[in-house]
Design a protein around this motif. Sequence first.
Motif, PDB file in Angstrom:
ATOM      1  N   UNK A  33       0.738  -1.210  -0.006  1.00 15.42           N
ATOM      2  CA  UNK A  33      -0.051  -0.135   0.035  1.00 15.42           C
ATOM      3  C   UNK A  33       0.901   1.295   0.012  1.00 15.42           C
ATOM      4  N   UNK A  34       0.708   2.055  -0.951  1.00 12.89           N
ATOM      5  CA  UNK A  34       1.635   3.225  -0.976  1.00 12.89           C
ATOM      6  C   UNK A  34       1.223   4.283  -0.170  1.00 12.89           C
ATOM      7  N   UNK A  35       1.970   4.691   0.722  1.00 14.64           N
ATOM      8  CA  UNK A  35       1.512   5.764   1.831  1.00 14.64           C
ATOM      9  C   UNK A  35       1.219   7.183   0.919  1.00 14.64           C
ATOM     10  N   UNK A  36       0.113   7.850   1.482  1.00 10.48           N
ATOM     11  CA  UNK A  36      -0.179   9.289   0.719  1.00 10.48           C
ATOM     12  C   UNK A  36       1.035  10.180   1.319  1.00 10.48           C
TER      13      UNK A  36
ATOM     14  N   UNK B 185      -6.485  -3.365   7.021  1.00  9.91           N
ATOM     15  CA  UNK B 185      -6.446  -4.814   6.964  1.00  9.91           C
ATOM     16  C   UNK B 185      -7.292  -5.289   5.977  1.00  9.91           C
ATOM     17  N   UNK B 186      -8.541  -4.926   6.143  1.00 11.75           N
ATOM     18  CA  UNK B 186      -9.638  -5.247   5.112  1.00 11.75           C
ATOM     19  C   UNK B 186      -9.554  -5.006   3.741  1.00 11.75           C
ATOM     20  N   UNK B 187      -8.940  -3.942   3.518  1.00 13.63           N
ATOM     21  CA  UNK B 187      -8.750  -3.414   2.399  1.00 13.63           C
ATOM     22  C   UNK B 187      -7.357  -4.023   1.504  1.00 13.63           C
ATOM     23  N   UNK B 188      -6.347  -4.119   2.328  1.00 12.45           N
ATOM     24  CA  UNK B 188      -4.921  -4.295   1.763  1.00 12.45           C
ATOM     25  C   UNK B 188      -4.490  -5.695   2.385  1.00 12.45           C
ATOM     26  N   UNK B 189      -4.967  -6.266   3.483  1.00 17.09           N
ATOM     27  CA  UNK B 189      -4.481  -7.469   4.120  1.00 17.09           C
ATOM     28  C   UNK B 189      -3.346  -7.037   5.541  1.00 17.09           C
ATOM     29  N   UNK B 190      -3.472  -8.099   6.140  1.00 22.30           N
ATOM     30  CA  UNK B 190      -2.722  -7.687   7.342  1.00 22.30           C
ATOM     31  C   UNK B 190      -1.112  -7.360   7.080  1.00 22.30           C
TER      32      UNK B 190
ATOM     33  N   UNK C 136       0.122   7.211   7.453  1.00 18.40           N
ATOM     34  CA  UNK C 136      -0.465   7.778   6.350  1.00 18.40           C
ATOM     35  C   UNK C 136      -1.919   7.960   6.047  1.00 18.40           C
ATOM     36  N   UNK C 137      -2.585   6.741   6.355  1.00 25.05           N
ATOM     37  CA  UNK C 137      -4.011   6.830   6.255  1.00 25.05           C
ATOM     38  C   UNK C 137      -4.891   7.664   7.228  1.00 25.05           C
ATOM     39  N   UNK C 138      -4.081   7.801   8.255  1.00 28.00           N
ATOM     40  CA  UNK C 138      -4.878   8.709   9.350  1.00 28.00           C
ATOM     41  C   UNK C 138      -4.247  10.271   8.985  1.00 28.00           C
ATOM     42  N   UNK C 139      -3.368  10.424   8.131  1.00 32.17           N
ATOM     43  CA  UNK C 139      -3.019  11.808   7.908  1.00 32.17           C
ATOM     44  C   UNK C 139      -2.291  12.566   8.882  1.00 32.17           C
TER      45      UNK C 139
ATOM     46  N   UNK D 197     -18.372  -8.889   8.993  1.00 33.21           N
ATOM     47  CA  UNK D 197     -17.886  -7.504   8.851  1.00 33.21           C
ATOM     48  C   UNK D 197     -16.313  -7.272   8.605  1.00 33.21           C
ATOM     49  N   UNK D 198     -15.423  -7.815   9.504  1.00 28.70           N
ATOM     50  CA  UNK D 198     -14.279  -7.921   9.269  1.00 28.70           C
ATOM     51  C   UNK D 198     -13.411  -9.172   8.959  1.00 28.70           C
TER      52      UNK D 198
END
Length: 215
Positions: free
Chosen positions: A1-4, A31-36, A46-49, A107-108
């Motif tokens: 996953x490329x960090x923003x 985790x749900x989008x990209x895996x553990x 990065x995701x949390x900015x 859900x997860x």
Amino acid sequence: MAPRQATRARDSRPRGSLDRRTVAATAIEVIEEHGIDSLTMRALASELDCGTMTLYSHVRNRDDLIVAILERLIEELDVVANTSHPDDGWRDVLTRLFGAYRELGERHPRAFELLALAPYDAEPVASHLEGVLASLVRTGLSPDDARTVLAISDAFATGFLVVRARSTTRPGTATGASTPLGDLRSVGMYDRGIEAVLAGIEGTLTGAATDHRSA
């Protein structure tokens, strides 16, 4: 996953807008989008900015991040709500709780395995299980019987749901497919399995009590 881009020099997130629960919730989303394997402290920051140093003020390291995720997943189970009905017997308690457990896995499905396969004696899982055991004892089970009931039923539920979750997240598969294998992993089959396991345990406990009285 490329960090923003964004968090090189300082945070762009408003000060005070981040807490441990939010960190854990966002980690679950990653985790749900990209895996553990994609869950790194840098990627999460990065995701949390925010900057990584800000992230470390809420979770000490990646191990503590996993603990925070477990705390969040256990919170979603809402054990108190699912075990506090005063007229419930132990089968009612576990039927409701294992229903919530299945919904959590739905859900997860990727993050679910972190909770499902976590060591029983590690926090926060140990305290969670102690609470479940206490709720079973309140229904009239002895502490030994409560441990037996929970161990056996949890083994079935966890095994079934981990297989189901892995099937859900593996590319090219679908648990709802109209195939014999898909049916074996269905929600309905899980619910029937829980019912059968709990009925079998109850029969064993009843038989043991009868044998003890007649001895």
